[in-house]
Enzyme design. Sequence first.
Site, PDB file in Angstrom:
ATOM      1  N   ASN A 157     -10.451  -0.742  -0.534  1.00  0.00           N
ATOM      2  CA  ASN A 157      -9.002  -0.636  -0.362  1.00  0.00           C
ATOM      3  C   ASN A 157      -8.337  -1.280  -1.574  1.00  0.00           C
ATOM      4  O   ASN A 157      -8.435  -2.489  -1.783  1.00  0.00           O
ATOM      5  CB  ASN A 157      -8.604  -1.346   0.934  1.00  0.00           C
ATOM      6  CG  ASN A 157      -7.107  -1.320   1.193  1.00  0.00           C
ATOM      7  OD1 ASN A 157      -6.301  -1.106   0.310  1.00  0.00           O
ATOM      8  ND2 ASN A 157      -6.739  -1.567   2.447  1.00  0.00           N
TER       9      ASN A 157
ATOM     10  N   HIS B 185      -3.536   6.746   2.186  1.00  0.00           N
ATOM     11  CA  HIS B 185      -3.913   5.432   1.674  1.00  0.00           C
ATOM     12  C   HIS B 185      -5.319   5.108   2.158  1.00  0.00           C
ATOM     13  O   HIS B 185      -5.649   5.295   3.333  1.00  0.00           O
ATOM     14  CB  HIS B 185      -2.916   4.383   2.161  1.00  0.00           C
ATOM     15  CG  HIS B 185      -3.394   2.979   2.005  1.00  0.00           C
ATOM     16  ND1 HIS B 185      -3.927   2.496   0.834  1.00  0.00           N
ATOM     17  CD2 HIS B 185      -3.431   1.941   2.891  1.00  0.00           C
ATOM     18  CE1 HIS B 185      -4.273   1.224   0.992  1.00  0.00           C
ATOM     19  NE2 HIS B 185      -3.980   0.875   2.234  1.00  0.00           N
TER      20      HIS B 185
ATOM     21  N   CYS C 163       0.800  -1.228   0.000  1.00  0.00           N
ATOM     22  CA  CYS C 163       0.000   0.000   0.000  1.00  0.00           C
ATOM     23  C   CYS C 163       0.832   1.277   0.000  1.00  0.00           C
ATOM     24  O   CYS C 163       0.303   2.359  -0.231  1.00  0.00           O
ATOM     25  CB  CYS C 163      -0.951  -0.004   1.196  1.00  0.00           C
ATOM     26  SG  CYS C 163      -1.928  -1.521   1.318  1.00  0.00           S
TER      27      CYS C 163
END
Length: 351
Positions: free
Chosen positions: A307, A276, A123
């Site tokens: 996500n 993020h 990420c």
Amino acid sequence: MSAVLSQNSPREYTRIMGVGAARGDVIVTNEDVCQWIDSSDEWIQKRTGIVTRRRADAETSLVDLAETASRQALENAGIEGSQLGAVIISTVTSPYATPSAASALAHRLEATPAPAFDISAACAGYCYGVAQADALVKSGAAEYVLVVGAEKLSDIIDNHERTISFLLGDGAGAVIVGPSDTPGIGPSVWGSDGGKWDAIGMTHSMLDLRDVAVQAEEDPAGDAMVAGTEAKLWPTLRQDGQTVFRWAVWGMAKEAKRALDAAGITADDLSVFLPHQANMRIIDEMVKQLKLPETVAVARDIADTGNTSAASIPLAMHRMLQERPELSGTLALQIGFGAGLVFGAQVIVLP
């Protein structure tokens, strides 16, 4: 007298010139997810902020997503693929350990013979890519660099797994980094914490599958048993949610502050916060810890995209500029964090 080696002409400043995005075409609702795990729409929204997540169909590959996003970024930057000096893809979901997804993308974009390589920083991967692109342009090694965060996480999830599967979506976000007359990308603050290496990862390694294959060769009569074992061993994602949550909330706010300090600004100078898109509660806690003014626009793309790991920050940037184009040219803080555990952050001028 010995010869003196010539050097590339360095550049003082860089900037992000254009951004592009590609989201999966399949909308997966919380009700859909609850077919696989014992949960509810209310619980998922309360704990994560996710209402829907976008996933790609079986025919759409990781490179397909990356290509769509990259072509948008090139168009928005006003350059051709042939002008790229390097192509970087951050991903943890390429179906091949080698060759790189970036080399296939470079070919599609007619960027050959530009160097092309993948990076694995989960990420934080997009911010890692920006850090490398910034250095390549400043050093004179490339004039324009394509950075792509691309993930097809639906390929490596077990829908019945409760710790992470219901969070995840598919997509790609891309930016072009190039030279600038004024500072457009602040110093990168990045690092890792390998002491928490196993907080996010895979249920099994590929070596486990190799061992099963060896067993099948040695015991042909056990083929049916081996086939069932092989299916159970297929690596899928899992996480220690509490460890990751605490690390992200308390640790990453400090790294975000370091990025502001490195850029020589304060939270009051920001117009946009691009964290993020891991979990809405993490985003909300970071906003509080950073004491961001109410005037700062906070990306919350996770609500209907999910996500998307390395793709999440450029996807959120793309949406922010679509919905609020007046923010173009203003300062944004971007920070990624994830498996490794790794993190990366920069203050940027929005394209």
